[in-house]
Design a protein around this motif. Structure first.
Motif, short mmCIF file in Angstrom:
data_model
loop_
_atom_site.label_atom_id
_atom_site.label_comp_id
_atom_site.label_asym_id
_atom_site.label_seq_id
_atom_site.Cartn_x
_atom_site.Cartn_y
_atom_site.Cartn_z
N LEU A 295 2.28 -0.67 -14.89
CA LEU A 295 2.73 -0.89 -13.51
C LEU A 295 1.59 -0.70 -12.52
CD1 LEU A 295 5.05 -1.44 -11.58
CD2 LEU A 295 5.57 1.01 -11.58
N LYS A 296 0.77 0.31 -12.76
CA LYS A 296 -0.36 0.55 -11.85
C LYS A 296 -1.36 -0.60 -11.90
CE LYS A 296 -3.89 3.99 -10.75
NZ LYS A 296 -4.49 5.30 -11.12
N ALA A 297 -1.62 -1.10 -13.11
CA ALA A 297 -2.54 -2.24 -13.23
C ALA A 297 -1.98 -3.48 -12.51
CB ALA A 297 -2.79 -2.55 -14.71
N PHE A 298 -0.64 -3.67 -12.67
CA PHE A 298 -0.02 -4.81 -11.99
C PHE A 298 -0.15 -4.69 -10.48
CE2 PHE A 298 3.80 -6.56 -9.97
CZ PHE A 298 3.63 -7.90 -10.29
N VAL A 299 0.08 -3.49 -9.96
CA VAL A 299 -0.01 -3.28 -8.51
C VAL A 299 -1.44 -3.50 -8.03
CG1 VAL A 299 0.19 -1.55 -6.69
CG2 VAL A 299 1.99 -1.76 -8.41
N GLU A 300 -2.41 -2.99 -8.81
CA GLU A 300 -3.81 -3.17 -8.41
C GLU A 300 -4.20 -4.65 -8.42
OE1 GLU A 300 -5.97 -0.75 -11.11
OE2 GLU A 300 -5.62 1.13 -10.00
N GLN B 229 0.82 -1.20 0.00
CA GLN B 229 0.00 0.00 0.00
C GLN B 229 0.86 1.25 0.00
OE1 GLN B 229 -3.45 -0.33 -0.07
NE2 GLN B 229 -3.42 1.85 -0.60
N GLU B 230 1.96 1.21 0.77
CA GLU B 230 2.87 2.35 0.79
C GLU B 230 3.51 2.54 -0.57
OE1 GLU B 230 5.53 1.46 3.94
OE2 GLU B 230 4.13 2.08 5.54
N GLN B 231 3.88 1.39 -1.21
CA GLN B 231 4.47 1.50 -2.54
C GLN B 231 3.47 2.07 -3.54
OE1 GLN B 231 5.96 -2.37 -3.53
NE2 GLN B 231 7.52 -2.37 -1.90
N VAL B 232 2.20 1.63 -3.42
CA VAL B 232 1.16 2.15 -4.32
C VAL B 232 1.01 3.65 -4.13
CG1 VAL B 232 -1.31 2.13 -4.78
CG2 VAL B 232 -0.06 -0.01 -4.56
N TRP B 233 0.99 4.07 -2.87
CA TRP B 233 0.88 5.51 -2.63
C TRP B 233 2.05 6.27 -3.24
CZ3 TRP B 233 -0.51 4.78 3.22
CH2 TRP B 233 -1.87 4.36 3.31
N GLY B 234 3.26 5.67 -3.10
CA GLY B 234 4.42 6.32 -3.70
C GLY B 234 4.31 6.39 -5.21
N LEU B 235 3.82 5.31 -5.81
CA LEU B 235 3.64 5.30 -7.24
C LEU B 235 2.58 6.31 -7.68
CD1 LEU B 235 3.81 1.47 -7.94
CD2 LEU B 235 5.50 3.19 -8.63
N GLU B 236 1.52 6.43 -6.88
CA GLU B 236 0.49 7.41 -7.21
C GLU B 236 1.06 8.82 -7.19
OE1 GLU B 236 -2.66 6.71 -4.48
OE2 GLU B 236 -3.53 5.06 -5.66
N ASP B 237 1.95 9.08 -6.21
CA ASP B 237 2.58 10.41 -6.17
C ASP B 237 3.42 10.64 -7.42
OD1 ASP B 237 1.40 10.88 -3.75
OD2 ASP B 237 3.14 10.21 -2.56
N LYS B 238 4.17 9.58 -7.80
CA LYS B 238 5.01 9.72 -8.99
C LYS B 238 4.15 9.94 -10.24
CE LYS B 238 8.88 6.95 -7.27
NZ LYS B 238 9.70 5.73 -7.48
N VAL B 239 3.02 9.19 -10.30
CA VAL B 239 2.13 9.35 -11.44
C VAL B 239 1.58 10.76 -11.50
CG1 VAL B 239 -0.10 8.65 -12.39
CG2 VAL B 239 1.53 6.92 -11.64
N THR B 240 1.23 11.28 -10.32
CA THR B 240 0.72 12.65 -10.28
C THR B 240 1.76 13.65 -10.77
OG1 THR B 240 -0.70 12.05 -8.42
CG2 THR B 240 -0.31 14.39 -8.78
N LYS B 241 3.01 13.44 -10.31
CA LYS B 241 4.09 14.35 -10.73
C LYS B 241 4.33 14.22 -12.23
CE LYS B 241 6.45 14.34 -6.28
NZ LYS B 241 7.68 13.93 -5.56
N LEU B 242 4.31 12.97 -12.72
CA LEU B 242 4.53 12.75 -14.14
C LEU B 242 3.42 13.38 -14.98
CD1 LEU B 242 5.77 9.05 -14.13
CD2 LEU B 242 7.12 11.10 -14.69
N ALA B 243 2.19 13.32 -14.43
CA ALA B 243 1.08 13.93 -15.15
C ALA B 243 1.27 15.44 -15.26
CB ALA B 243 -0.24 13.62 -14.46
N ILE B 244 1.89 16.01 -14.23
CA ILE B 244 2.11 17.46 -14.25
C ILE B 244 3.15 17.83 -15.28
CG2 ILE B 244 2.96 19.41 -12.87
CD1 ILE B 244 1.69 18.03 -10.43
N ILE B 245 4.22 17.04 -15.36
CA ILE B 245 5.32 17.36 -16.28
C ILE B 245 5.08 16.77 -17.67
CG2 ILE B 245 6.96 17.55 -14.39
CD1 ILE B 245 8.00 14.80 -15.09
N GLN B 246 3.88 16.13 -17.86
CA GLN B 246 3.49 15.60 -19.16
C GLN B 246 4.53 14.62 -19.71
OE1 GLN B 246 2.76 18.89 -21.78
NE2 GLN B 246 0.86 19.47 -20.71
N PRO B 247 4.53 13.37 -19.18
CA PRO B 247 5.51 12.39 -19.65
C PRO B 247 5.17 11.95 -21.07
CG PRO B 247 3.93 11.38 -18.19
CD PRO B 247 3.63 12.86 -18.18
#
Length: 460
Positions: free
Chosen positions: A165-170, A136-154
């Motif tokens: 990766l998100k689907a795999f974690v879910e 769960q902590e890793q998922v939260w970390g990944l969600e933060d990274k996804v949010t940051k990536l969404a901001i910088i438009q990957p």
């Protein structure tokens, strides 16, 4: 058998009756030797008749002896058959007992295995919970990274990798949740099996008290302790002009009795005697019977029940004469307190009247209140009887104690004191029990019978 040849030798010597007459007629004028010969023949004939009667007697004796021997053989056969059946029953009981022991041993082993499995499952559950927290902590970390990536438009490639990766974690989280659900179900199943094993062990451990459980007050309302409605407290005054106390109630309200114990009373027209006074409900009761442990034999004679027996501080019967001398002074309430072998207590109260010696101290009851169904006949005169005074009935002899009997299968609070046993049915007809007309037997551990006046003004 030697008698028969001798008889055969003697028969030819017997002379027919007609021939005897000829010989006598000739011998009447014959010599003395001839007369002596005929006399010997008479003796021989008498001897032959005696031997013949002896033979018949021996024959009858032989027939009787054979009949007796046949009876003995028949009884021996019946005894052997009964002994054989008893041996079979004993063997069956031993086999059942051995099976119970083996079952108990297996259940204990299963219980230990289940305990170990339960501990292992608990450890696995704890590990899974820790893994879930970490994921769960890793998922939260990944969600933060996804949010940051969404901001910088990957880039599109990075977006696909992140989505994968998100689907795999879910999926992993879903699998972990399903695994936890399965583990919890298995844990609940183990708990149910453990409870079932504990119930079986409890049944096996309590097999010796099954008869006790069947004959207790279980399932009925617990006894309340209200003040009996028929007991009135006086406002003041003495109860006897000569200063003597009529019963325990009078002693209590004059201040003589404060605690339960042995005191002296003197009813009207009676000599003084000791009684046990029970203090409760803001008054004092006169105890006429008490049984607590079976230390006193209540299978007594009429004289003993008339005069009383036992120790007032332990088990006792006050005595019919003394009870009558108290109750003839006025109207009284009868209270019976019962306790079964599981510690449950019940009571019942009657208004009653007790006759004198001319009526065999007949008792007449009318139920007023109580926490148990009535088991004594109402509105019927019941004469008191003991083992040596039963007329036309064997109830007191069978039930081993004097009582106001009306039927053989009824309550007997003076019966034999019976302790619950592990095997075999209780001999209820000889036990200490309470048996309502339409109800089961209540096997009793202790009983107490007390009386109290319903109107103290009658003693002024």
């Amino acid at each position: 058998m030697k008698i028969i040849p001798v008889f055969l030798l003697l028969v030819p010597l017997a002379v027919p009756a007609g021939a005897d007459k000829d010989f006598y007629s000739v011998g009447s004028a014959g010599s003395p030797e001839t007369k002596s010969r005929f006399a010997m023949l008479d003796d021989v004939r008498i001897l032959a008749n005696g031997l013949l009667q002896l033979g018949h007697g021996l024959k009858d004796f032989v027939h009787k002896t054979k009949g007796q021997m046949n009876d003995i053989f028949q009884k021996l056969y019946i005894f052997d058959k009964s002994f054989y059946e008893l041996s079979l029953q004993t063997s069956e009981i031993k086999e059942e007992e051995e099976q119970l022991r083996q079952t108990t041993a297996r259940l204990q082993l299963n219980n230990e295995e289940i305990k170990n499995l339960s501990q292992e499952m608990n450890l696995k559950i704890e590990d899974l919970i820790q893994n879930k927290i970490q994921l769960q902590e890793q998922v939260w970390g990944l969600e933060d990274k996804v949010t940051k990536l969404a901001i910088i438009q990957p880039s599109v490639q990075e977006t696909k990798e992140i989505s994968s990766l998100k689907a795999f974690v879910e999926q992993q989280d879903s699998d972990i949740k399903q695994l936890l659900k399965i583990v919890e179900e298995q844990h609940m199943q183990l708990d149910r099996q453990h409870n079932q094993i504990m119930e079986l062990e409890d049944k096996l451990n309590h097999i010796e008290v099954q008869e006790l459980l069947e004959n207790s007050f279980t399932g009925e309302e617990q006894e309340a302790e209200p003040i009996p409605s028929a007991v009135h407290r006086p406002t003041a005054g003495t109860y006897r002009t000569d200063g003597a106390a009529a019963d325990c109630t009078a002693l209590y309200h004059t201040g003589t009795v404060q605690d339960s114990g042995v005191y002296t009373i003197q009813p009207n027209g009676s000599e003084a005697f000791n009684v046990y006074c029970e203090t409760k409900f803001g008054t004092s009761w006169t105890v006429i019977q008490r049984r607590v442990d079976g230390s006193l034999d209540f299978n007594q004679t009429w004289d003993a029940y008339t005069n009383g027996f036992g120790d007032l501080n332990e088990e006792f019967w006050l005595g019919l004469k003394k009870i009558y001398s108290i109750t003839k002074q006025g109207s009284y309430l009868l209270r019976i307190e019962l306790q079964d072998w599981r510690g449950n207590r019940r009571h019942i109260e009657y208004s009653f009247s007790l006759g004198g010696p001319s009526s065999n101290f007949s008792l007449q009851l009318s139920r007023m209140a109580g926490s148990i169904p009535n088991a004594l006949p109402e509105h019927t005169e019941l004469p008191f009887s003991t083992r040596d005074t039963a007329r036309g009935s064997s109830c007191p002899e069978n039930q081993l104690g004097g009582w106001w009997h009306s039927e053989c299968e009824e309550t007997n609070l003076n019966g034999k004191y019976v302790t619950p046993r592990s095997r075999g049915r209780l001999d209820r007809g000889k036990g200490l029990y309470w048996k309502p007309k339409k109800g089961r037997y209540y096997l009793l551990k202790s009983t107490k019978i007390m009386i109290h006046p319903t109107d103290l003004k009658s003693f002024d």
